[in-house]
Design an enzyme around this catalytic site. Structure first.
Site, PDB file in Angstrom:
ATOM      1  N   GLU A 270     -25.123  87.214 -21.374  1.00 27.29           N
ATOM      2  CA  GLU A 270     -25.453  85.790 -21.529  1.00 27.29           C
ATOM      3  C   GLU A 270     -26.605  85.580 -22.508  1.00 27.29           C
ATOM      4  OE1 GLU A 270     -26.302  83.814 -17.811  1.00 27.29           O
ATOM      5  OE2 GLU A 270     -24.221  83.218 -17.539  1.00 27.29           O
ATOM      6  N   HIS A 291     -13.127 110.229 -15.006  1.00 31.63           N
ATOM      7  CA  HIS A 291     -11.730 110.598 -14.797  1.00 31.63           C
ATOM      8  C   HIS A 291     -10.774 109.485 -15.214  1.00 31.63           C
ATOM      9  CE1 HIS A 291     -12.785 114.342 -12.631  1.00 31.63           C
ATOM     10  NE2 HIS A 291     -13.921 113.675 -12.502  1.00 31.63           N
ATOM     11  N   LYS A 400     -16.260  75.279 -17.723  1.00 28.74           N
ATOM     12  CA  LYS A 400     -16.509  74.384 -16.587  1.00 28.74           C
ATOM     13  C   LYS A 400     -15.935  72.998 -16.867  1.00 28.74           C
ATOM     14  CE  LYS A 400     -20.807  76.629 -15.136  1.00 28.74           C
ATOM     15  NZ  LYS A 400     -22.251  76.487 -15.048  1.00 28.74           N
TER      16      LYS A 400
HETATM   17  O1  PA5 Z   1     -28.020  82.739 -15.616  1.00 31.92           O
HETATM   18  C1  PA5 Z   1     -27.510  81.640 -15.508  1.00 31.92           C
HETATM   19  O2  PA5 Z   1     -28.072  80.623 -15.945  1.00 31.92           O
HETATM   20  C2  PA5 Z   1     -26.197  81.421 -14.774  1.00 31.92           C
HETATM   21  O3  PA5 Z   1     -25.581  82.624 -14.474  1.00 31.92           O
HETATM   22  C3  PA5 Z   1     -26.455  80.666 -13.486  1.00 31.92           C
HETATM   23  O4  PA5 Z   1     -27.368  81.372 -12.713  1.00 31.92           O
HETATM   24  C4  PA5 Z   1     -25.170  80.438 -12.701  1.00 31.92           C
HETATM   25  O5  PA5 Z   1     -24.243  79.741 -13.481  1.00 31.92           O
HETATM   26  C5  PA5 Z   1     -25.458  79.651 -11.430  1.00 31.92           C
HETATM   27  O6  PA5 Z   1     -26.101  78.463 -11.743  1.00 31.92           O
HETATM   28  P1  PA5 Z   1     -26.894  77.653 -10.651  1.00 31.92           P
HETATM   29  O7  PA5 Z   1     -28.046  78.446 -10.215  1.00 31.92           O
HETATM   30  O8  PA5 Z   1     -27.297  76.377 -11.344  1.00 31.92           O
HETATM   31  O9  PA5 Z   1     -25.934  77.396  -9.527  1.00 31.92           O
END
Ligand code: PA5
Length: 409
Positions: A270, A291, A400
């Protein structure tokens, strides 16, 4: 205290001058990170400045939860799930109480129905974590488990069994927590999900699992004091990327590191995968995956380098009996596991594969704190060197929006 994490670059196939050429860039990236002018960098000084009152309250509420339940359900996904799970799977003995369960990290009806069935006869507490308070997976699972908890205990008692960790003001979860009177902790506004392990997001569930969070913060704080190795790692990753190594394969030999590797995938994926750039982070469990994927690594497309997580002193061991035959008999399993690591490194060295080896002294909370801080720092510096913003994730929003369209039809 418990030894320091060490990064070994002797198998990285880059000339020294290429890494040294990065010195100036790393110093600039470091200064930028700690300038106080960058968004979402609150994690960088957090272990040094942690609010002692909040830490005390985290431990008190965690003790209450531990005395109340034998099943603790963490509801969250991504950065609101992987960090605490990484710590709990690495550090909590399987026999410890309460048992920790996870919900909302997928949308499977089968998984969640079976989880409810498994919890039917247990004393349950819920911890819902969401910075935005609006994430679909988390909202769905929380709605289901909250109803289920109301049915099991009645509304009054159920409310006392829910802890919410969310933004200080924004989002529907904060609003609900205020209205319903849940115990709450705050996801700091200046820390993004994948960098939030050492905030209440990670510390509260980790404390509920009976893990020492003071030592964890000590480890992170000690690591924050000296980041020369993280700078070198960031430089090496960028040079290797320039050389066409587009994949970083994290390899571990202790199954307890599975979720740590999952967190690493999120952290790097990310943070760097944007603007058409970024190393693809992959993870392999050895010796299992030798393996299945060992052939590819040895002789397939050389589009990767390896980062090896080597646990120097694993927590337990077994002696192999005579019946295993002369080469194996009377050796410990850990000895054989380490022989596998040395053997793989020798074979991959012969194939010309670059390898960073990270020596993890032991699997304890102090070391976990060091590991989290070290990788967060390396990732942030790498992102700056790559020329991307390591703290946003605009691409995650696209699916989303498309999913919402389908649901609204
Ligand atoms: O690192 C990030 O920003 C994402 O992985 C969020 O943690 C994830 O989408 C969950 O979001 P939230 O904490 O708003 O539910």
């Amino acid at each position: 205290m418990n030894g320091s994490l060490t990064l070994d670059f002797s198998d990285v196939l880059l000339s020294e001058h290429r890494l040294f050429d990065y010195e100036d860039k790393i110093a600039k990236a470091e200064a930028r990170l700690h300038s106080g002018n960058e968004k979402f960098t609150g994690w960088a000084d957090l272990p040094l400045t942690y609010d002692r009152d909040e830490l005390k309250r985290i431990k008190e509420v965690a003790e209450l939860v531990r005395s109340k339940c034998d099943a603790f359900v963490l509801i969250g996904i991504g950065g609101s799930y992987l960090g605490p799970r990484a710590a709990i799977e690495m550090l909590a003995p399987a026999s410890s109480s309460p048992s920790i369960y996870y919900a909302g990290q997928n949308l499977s009806g089968t998984y969640h129905k079976q989880l409810m069935e498994e919890l039917a006869d247990k004393e349950v507490c819920l911890c819902v974590i969401s910075k935005s308070g609006t994430t679909t997976e988390t909202s769905v699972a929380f709605a289901l488990f909250k109803d289920w908890l109301y049915g099991k205990y009645g509304k009054e008692e159920a409310r006392r069994r829910i802890v919410a960790i969310t933004d200080a003001e924004k989002g529907s979860l904060r609003q609900e927590a205020t209205e319903e009177g849940y115990e709450t902790f705050v996801v700091p506004a200046n820390i993004g999900g994948r960098y939030s392990v050492l905030s209440a997001v990670g510390l509260f569930p980790i404390a509920c699992a009976g893990i020492n969070i003071d030592e964890m913060l000590d480890g992170a704080r000690d690591r924050a004091g000296n980041n020369e190795q993280e700078g070198l790692y960031a430089a090496a990753r960028n040079c290797l990327y320039e050389d066409g190594k587009k994949i970083e394969v994290f390899e571990y030999y202790e199954p307890r590191l599975h979720y740590f590797a999952e967190w690493l995938k999120q952290l790097f994926g990310e943070s760097e995968g944007k603007d058409g750039k970024g190393l693809f982070p992959a993870a392999l469990a050895f010796s299992t995956d030798l393996h299945s994927m060992g052939q590819f690594l040895q002789e397939g497309s050389q589009i990767f380098f390896e980062t090896i997580l080597n646990v120097v002193s694993p927590p337990d061991d077994l002696l192999v009996p005579e019946s295993a035959g002369t080469i194996l008999a009377n050796k410990s399993m850990n000895q054989i596991n380490h022989a596998a690591l040395s053997g793989v490194m020798a074979a991959h060295r012969a194939a010309g594969i670059s390898m960073v080896r990270i020596d993890i002294p032991s699997l304890c909370s102090y070391t976990f704190g060091q590991m989290v801080y070290s990788f967060e720092k390396a990732c942030a510096l790498s992102g700056y060197l790559l020329g991307v913003d390591p703290f946003d994730q605009p691409g995650v929003e696209h699916y989303k929006a498309e999913m919402r369209k389908v649901l609204e039809k």
